[in-house]
Design a protein around this motif. Structure first.
Motif, PDB file in Angstrom:
ATOM      1  N   GLY A   3     -11.423 -65.745 -20.988  1.00 16.26           N
ATOM      2  CA  GLY A   3     -12.117 -66.129 -22.214  1.00 16.26           C
ATOM      3  C   GLY A   3     -12.907 -67.410 -22.066  1.00 16.26           C
ATOM      4  O   GLY A   3     -13.028 -68.183 -23.019  1.00 16.26           O
ATOM      5  N   PHE A   4     -13.464 -67.625 -20.886  1.00 18.17           N
ATOM      6  CA  PHE A   4     -14.244 -68.844 -20.679  1.00 18.17           C
ATOM      7  C   PHE A   4     -15.491 -68.814 -21.560  1.00 18.17           C
ATOM      8  O   PHE A   4     -16.124 -67.780 -21.734  1.00 18.17           O
ATOM      9  CB  PHE A   4     -14.650 -68.979 -19.212  1.00 18.17           C
ATOM     10  N   GLN A   5     -15.857 -69.989 -22.114  1.00 21.09           N
ATOM     11  CA  GLN A   5     -17.083 -70.089 -22.891  1.00 21.09           C
ATOM     12  C   GLN A   5     -17.863 -71.351 -22.499  1.00 21.09           C
ATOM     13  O   GLN A   5     -17.299 -72.409 -22.258  1.00 21.09           O
ATOM     14  CB  GLN A   5     -16.810 -70.094 -24.392  1.00 21.09           C
ATOM     15  N   GLY A   6     -19.171 -71.182 -22.395  1.00 19.48           N
ATOM     16  CA  GLY A   6     -20.062 -72.313 -22.226  1.00 19.48           C
ATOM     17  C   GLY A   6     -20.623 -72.712 -23.575  1.00 19.48           C
ATOM     18  O   GLY A   6     -20.378 -72.059 -24.593  1.00 19.48           O
ATOM     19  N   VAL A   7     -21.386 -73.791 -23.581  1.00 18.36           N
ATOM     20  CA  VAL A   7     -21.988 -74.287 -24.820  1.00 18.36           C
ATOM     21  C   VAL A   7     -23.482 -74.486 -24.587  1.00 18.36           C
ATOM     22  O   VAL A   7     -23.886 -75.254 -23.713  1.00 18.36           O
ATOM     23  CB  VAL A   7     -21.342 -75.611 -25.269  1.00 18.36           C
ATOM     24  N   MET A   8     -24.287 -73.774 -25.361  1.00 15.79           N
ATOM     25  CA  MET A   8     -25.733 -73.907 -25.280  1.00 15.79           C
ATOM     26  C   MET A   8     -26.199 -74.921 -26.320  1.00 15.79           C
ATOM     27  O   MET A   8     -25.843 -74.829 -27.501  1.00 15.79           O
ATOM     28  CB  MET A   8     -26.410 -72.556 -25.526  1.00 15.79           C
ATOM     29  N   VAL A   9     -26.971 -75.897 -25.861  1.00 11.88           N
ATOM     30  CA  VAL A   9     -27.479 -76.949 -26.739  1.00 11.88           C
ATOM     31  C   VAL A   9     -29.000 -76.919 -26.686  1.00 11.88           C
ATOM     32  O   VAL A   9     -29.599 -77.074 -25.614  1.00 11.88           O
ATOM     33  CB  VAL A   9     -26.953 -78.338 -26.319  1.00 11.88           C
ATOM     34  N   GLN A  10     -29.623 -76.727 -27.839  1.00 13.83           N
ATOM     35  CA  GLN A  10     -31.087 -76.711 -27.935  1.00 13.83           C
ATOM     36  C   GLN A  10     -31.549 -78.070 -28.426  1.00 13.83           C
ATOM     37  O   GLN A  10     -31.425 -78.402 -29.602  1.00 13.83           O
ATOM     38  CB  GLN A  10     -31.546 -75.612 -28.894  1.00 13.83           C
ATOM     39  N   SER A  11     -32.056 -78.887 -27.512  1.00  9.10           N
ATOM     40  CA  SER A  11     -32.613 -80.181 -27.907  1.00  9.10           C
ATOM     41  C   SER A  11     -34.081 -79.987 -28.278  1.00  9.10           C
ATOM     42  O   SER A  11     -34.607 -78.875 -28.247  1.00  9.10           O
ATOM     43  CB  SER A  11     -32.485 -81.190 -26.766  1.00  9.10           C
ATOM     44  N   GLU A  12     -34.756 -81.086 -28.601  1.00 10.32           N
ATOM     45  CA  GLU A  12     -36.171 -80.985 -28.931  1.00 10.32           C
ATOM     46  C   GLU A  12     -37.002 -80.573 -27.720  1.00 10.32           C
ATOM     47  O   GLU A  12     -38.077 -79.987 -27.869  1.00 10.32           O
ATOM     48  CB  GLU A  12     -36.673 -82.324 -29.471  1.00 10.32           C
ATOM     49  N   LYS A  13     -36.504 -80.890 -26.525  1.00 10.55           N
ATOM     50  CA  LYS A  13     -37.295 -80.679 -25.330  1.00 10.55           C
ATOM     51  C   LYS A  13     -36.840 -79.500 -24.480  1.00 10.55           C
ATOM     52  O   LYS A  13     -37.655 -78.814 -23.876  1.00 10.55           O
ATOM     53  CB  LYS A  13     -37.290 -81.953 -24.478  1.00 10.55           C
TER      54      LYS A  13
END
Length: 256
Positions: free
Chosen positions: A177-187
């Protein structure tokens, strides 16, 4: 959407670890420094922390002698102070997975809820015998750290937007059940890949972590990451992430 920044936090260091543990039998005999990295995401509508680091060095030495921690381990409070945040202010902790070196130091996180994939928590309760030490299950006089906050754990399945600009992404292989984290910055789009991609070499060489549950799932995870097209991959144990702020254009990464 708020402007989001990612702050890598070194929450403990293995000063001399066998590199082949992370690179699927490649680099045998090579020793290197591996940092246990947590991540604070700044600028979100809530204060978010990804992973909370390992146990104290004495406890680690007792149960994990092959992964000895540096005696000068940084506390979670000390690490967060560098970004001007106290543990008591963290609203949400996202556990990438429940191995012991990613989910300790929970005592001061009094306000936090904790997000875990359903497959991960089910496996953590009853893993295969070879994985019991990693989860610290069925060890006399030792209770898995995450069980102390069981009543505050929130279960998720697969991919989910958690807050504006922040999503969890199911990436099984290292654990079920591994999960990554996607982060949408301005760039850019950043994927906090954690132990799915423990070192930059893993991504460059399409090399799975040497500790894994399912290589077929791992191969699908590599393909999924490519399909998600993140601009930057952030590995889980590579100290080089702390150099990224000095290498434009990765200016959304704020290291200390």
């Amino acid at each position: 959407m708020s402007s989001l920044s990612i702050y890598p936090l070194c929450l403990g260091t293995f000063p001399s670890v066998e590199k082949s543990i992370f690179t699927y039998a490649c680099n045998q005999g090579v020793k290197f420094r591996a940092c246990c990295i947590g991540w604070y995401i700044g600028g979100a509508t809530k204060k978010v922390l990804v992973d909370t680091g390992p146990s104290d060095p004495d406890l680690s030495a007792r149960y994990h002698p092959h992964l000895r921690l540096d005696k000068d381990k940084v506390t979670l409070e000390q690490a967060l102070s560098k970004v001007g945040v106290k543990p008591q202010e963290i609203d949400l902790v996202i556990f990438t997975h429940l191995h012991w070196d990613h989910c300790y130091n929970l005592e001061s996180l009094s306000k936090s809820s904790f997000l875990v994939q359903n497959d991960e928590i089910q496996y953590a309760v009853s893993p295969l015998p070879i994985h019991k030490v990693a989860y610290e299950v069925d060890i006399p006089d030792l209770r898995p750290a995450w069980m102390s906050v069981f009543d505050r754990i929130r279960i998720t399945n697969n991919d989910e937007e958690i807050l504006p600009g922040i999503s969890v992404v199911s990436l099984p292989g290292h654990t079920p059940g591994f999960q990554g984290v996607m982060v949408q910055s301005e760039k850019k789009r950043y994927l906090i890949a954690g132990d799915a991609i423990p070192l930059f070499e893993n991504w460059k060489g399409n090399i799975p972590h040497g500790v894994h549950i399912d290589l077929r799932e791992y191969e699908k995870t590599f393909k999924k990451i490519k399909s998600l097209r993140p601009d930057v991959i952030l590995p889980g144990h590579d100290e080089r992430v702390f150099e990224m702020r000095t290498n434009p254009p990765s200016i959304d990464i704020m290291a200390f």
